[in-house]
Motif scaffolding. Structure first.
Motif, PDB file in Angstrom:
ATOM      1  N   TYR A 184       0.427  -1.245  -0.218  1.00 36.88           N
ATOM      2  CA  TYR A 184      -0.039  -0.098   0.243  1.00 36.88           C
ATOM      3  C   TYR A 184       0.397   0.757  -0.078  1.00 36.88           C
ATOM      4  CZ  TYR A 184      -3.751  -3.424   1.572  1.00 36.88           C
ATOM      5  OH  TYR A 184      -4.625  -4.396   1.174  1.00 36.88           O
ATOM      6  N   ALA A 185       0.804   2.310  -0.541  1.00 41.95           N
ATOM      7  CA  ALA A 185       1.548   3.475  -1.233  1.00 41.95           C
ATOM      8  C   ALA A 185       0.859   4.539  -0.722  1.00 41.95           C
ATOM      9  CB  ALA A 185       2.308   3.623  -2.386  1.00 41.95           C
ATOM     10  N   ILE A 186       0.542   5.546   0.088  1.00 38.35           N
ATOM     11  CA  ILE A 186       0.287   6.688   0.853  1.00 38.35           C
ATOM     12  C   ILE A 186       0.839   8.332   0.202  1.00 38.35           C
ATOM     13  CG2 ILE A 186      -0.694   7.401   2.858  1.00 38.35           C
ATOM     14  CD1 ILE A 186      -0.807   4.995   4.068  1.00 38.35           C
ATOM     15  N   GLY A 187      -0.167   8.199  -0.576  1.00 37.81           N
ATOM     16  CA  GLY A 187       0.233   9.688  -1.276  1.00 37.81           C
ATOM     17  C   GLY A 187       0.531  11.392  -0.432  1.00 37.81           C
ATOM     18  N   ASP A 188       0.642  11.827   0.070  1.00 41.89           N
ATOM     19  CA  ASP A 188       1.393  13.450   0.118  1.00 41.89           C
ATOM     20  C   ASP A 188      -0.252  13.487   1.624  1.00 41.89           C
ATOM     21  OD1 ASP A 188       2.499  13.416  -2.343  1.00 41.89           O
ATOM     22  OD2 ASP A 188       2.735  15.371  -1.179  1.00 41.89           O
ATOM     23  N   ILE A 189       0.405  13.716   2.581  1.00 36.85           N
ATOM     24  CA  ILE A 189       0.031  13.481   4.379  1.00 36.85           C
ATOM     25  C   ILE A 189      -0.492  14.970   4.462  1.00 36.85           C
ATOM     26  CG2 ILE A 189      -0.672  12.539   6.173  1.00 36.85           C
ATOM     27  CD1 ILE A 189       1.089  10.301   5.549  1.00 36.85           C
ATOM     28  N   GLU A 224       4.420  11.279  14.328  1.00 33.20           N
ATOM     29  CA  GLU A 224       4.369  10.696  15.602  1.00 33.20           C
ATOM     30  C   GLU A 224       3.874   8.876  15.674  1.00 33.20           C
ATOM     31  OE1 GLU A 224       2.247  10.308  20.608  1.00 33.20           O
ATOM     32  OE2 GLU A 224       2.251  11.985  18.577  1.00 33.20           O
ATOM     33  N   ILE A 225       2.544   9.229  14.163  1.00 34.21           N
ATOM     34  CA  ILE A 225       1.850   7.942  14.344  1.00 34.21           C
ATOM     35  C   ILE A 225       2.794   7.222  13.390  1.00 34.21           C
ATOM     36  CG2 ILE A 225       0.049   7.231  12.395  1.00 34.21           C
ATOM     37  CD1 ILE A 225      -1.304   9.541  13.536  1.00 34.21           C
ATOM     38  N   LEU A 226       3.647   7.994  12.517  1.00 36.43           N
ATOM     39  CA  LEU A 226       4.557   6.954  11.060  1.00 36.43           C
ATOM     40  C   LEU A 226       5.260   6.654  12.413  1.00 36.43           C
ATOM     41  CD1 LEU A 226       4.605   9.548   7.947  1.00 36.43           C
ATOM     42  CD2 LEU A 226       3.046   6.845   8.729  1.00 36.43           C
ATOM     43  N   ARG A 227       5.901   7.078  12.727  1.00 36.68           N
ATOM     44  CA  ARG A 227       7.567   6.895  13.679  1.00 36.68           C
ATOM     45  C   ARG A 227       6.933   5.486  14.324  1.00 36.68           C
ATOM     46  NH1 ARG A 227      10.963  10.996  16.880  1.00 36.68           N
ATOM     47  NH2 ARG A 227      12.667   9.669  17.427  1.00 36.68           N
ATOM     48  N   LEU A 281      -5.022   8.034  10.394  1.00 32.99           N
ATOM     49  CA  LEU A 281      -5.445   7.495  10.643  1.00 32.99           C
ATOM     50  C   LEU A 281      -6.580   6.406  10.043  1.00 32.99           C
ATOM     51  CD1 LEU A 281      -5.498   8.558  14.217  1.00 32.99           C
ATOM     52  CD2 LEU A 281      -3.971   6.537  13.562  1.00 32.99           C
ATOM     53  N   ARG A 282      -7.996   7.394   9.357  1.00 28.88           N
ATOM     54  CA  ARG A 282      -8.737   6.709   8.782  1.00 28.88           C
ATOM     55  C   ARG A 282      -8.237   5.529   7.009  1.00 28.88           C
ATOM     56  NH1 ARG A 282     -11.734  10.151   6.524  1.00 28.88           N
ATOM     57  NH2 ARG A 282     -10.902  12.290   7.662  1.00 28.88           N
TER      58      ARG A 282
END
Length: 223
Positions: free
Chosen positions: A6-11, A54-57, A19-20
């Motif tokens: 799963y590749a996630i684009g610019d946040i 924080e979420i990603l780490r 999170l969703r």
């Protein structure tokens, strides 16, 4: 077993949307082996850059082999603002002020050292058997990974305007698609669907049978 990626684009500081989307990914994978690649630009413009990091780490600490975070041009600008006060004005005018507020500080030199260390360690390219993952793209003209790191973080043209086969499908972000729909091209897929501009946060779904995405998962910024 067919591993999903799963590749996630610019946040861009949209923590609730992230999170969703992670919840959607967990439901979609349904216990199957999976990896996540985030394509950079976690900070700036949106309201919660500190929370996104924080979420990603936290996810990386729990499963370091299951999550790859790439550097984007906004992470590069943030680091340069910390290293050189004379360069901070460019970053501040491109969303940096929102990032300072998210961290509860007033100047780049006050960023937490552990955050800066993490950002500095991020790679600019990830590859698997069928794809290159990068924030912005590569300069057309040669197959394989572009040796110029500037292009990984910043390029638009001629990458976007030229159909060039780099030998693997290129998965990228960086250029927002303000209709909220991924840009699917024969040799590349752009997953920046303008979340911070009120559109969507997108994850491309990839498997081990072909380079291009097999599906997309999306959440709206404001539900």
């Amino acid at each position: 077993m067919n591993v999903l990626t799963y590749a996630i684009g610019d946040i861009h500081g949209c923590a609730d949307a992230l999170l969703r989307l992670l919840e959607q990914i967990n439901l979609h994978r349904a216990g199957r082996p999976a990896r996540i690649v985030c394509l950079g630009d976690y900070v700036d413009r949106g309201p919660e850059s500190a929370r996104v990091i924080e979420i990603l780490r936290h996810l990386q600490r729990d499963a370091p082999s299951a999550l790859t975070c790439l550097m984007g041009n906004h992470e590069q600008m943030m680091l340069e603002a910390y290293r050189d006060a004379h360069g901070a004005s460019t970053w501040l005018s491109n969303g940096g002020r929102q990032t300072l507020r998210a961290f509860g500080i007033t100047a780049p030199e006050a960023f937490p050292r552990d955050v800066l260390t993490w950002l500095s360690s991020l790679p600019t390219v990830h590859e698997d058997a069928l794809r290159y993952f990068v924030h912005a793209g590569f300069r057309p003209g040669r197959t394989g990974v572009d040796p110029d790191m500037w292009n990984h973080l910043w390029i638009r043209e001629p990458f976007l305007g030229m159909a060039f086969d780099f030998g693997k499908h290129v998965v990228h972000g960086h250029t927002p698609q303000l209709e909220g729909v991924p840009d699917r091209q024969p040799y590349r897929t752009n997953l920046d669907t303008g979340c911070v501009y009120g559109r969507s946060l997108t994850a491309g779904v990839f498997d081990e049978t072909r380079g291009p995405p097999i599906d997309f998962l999306q959440v709206d910024r404001d539900r």
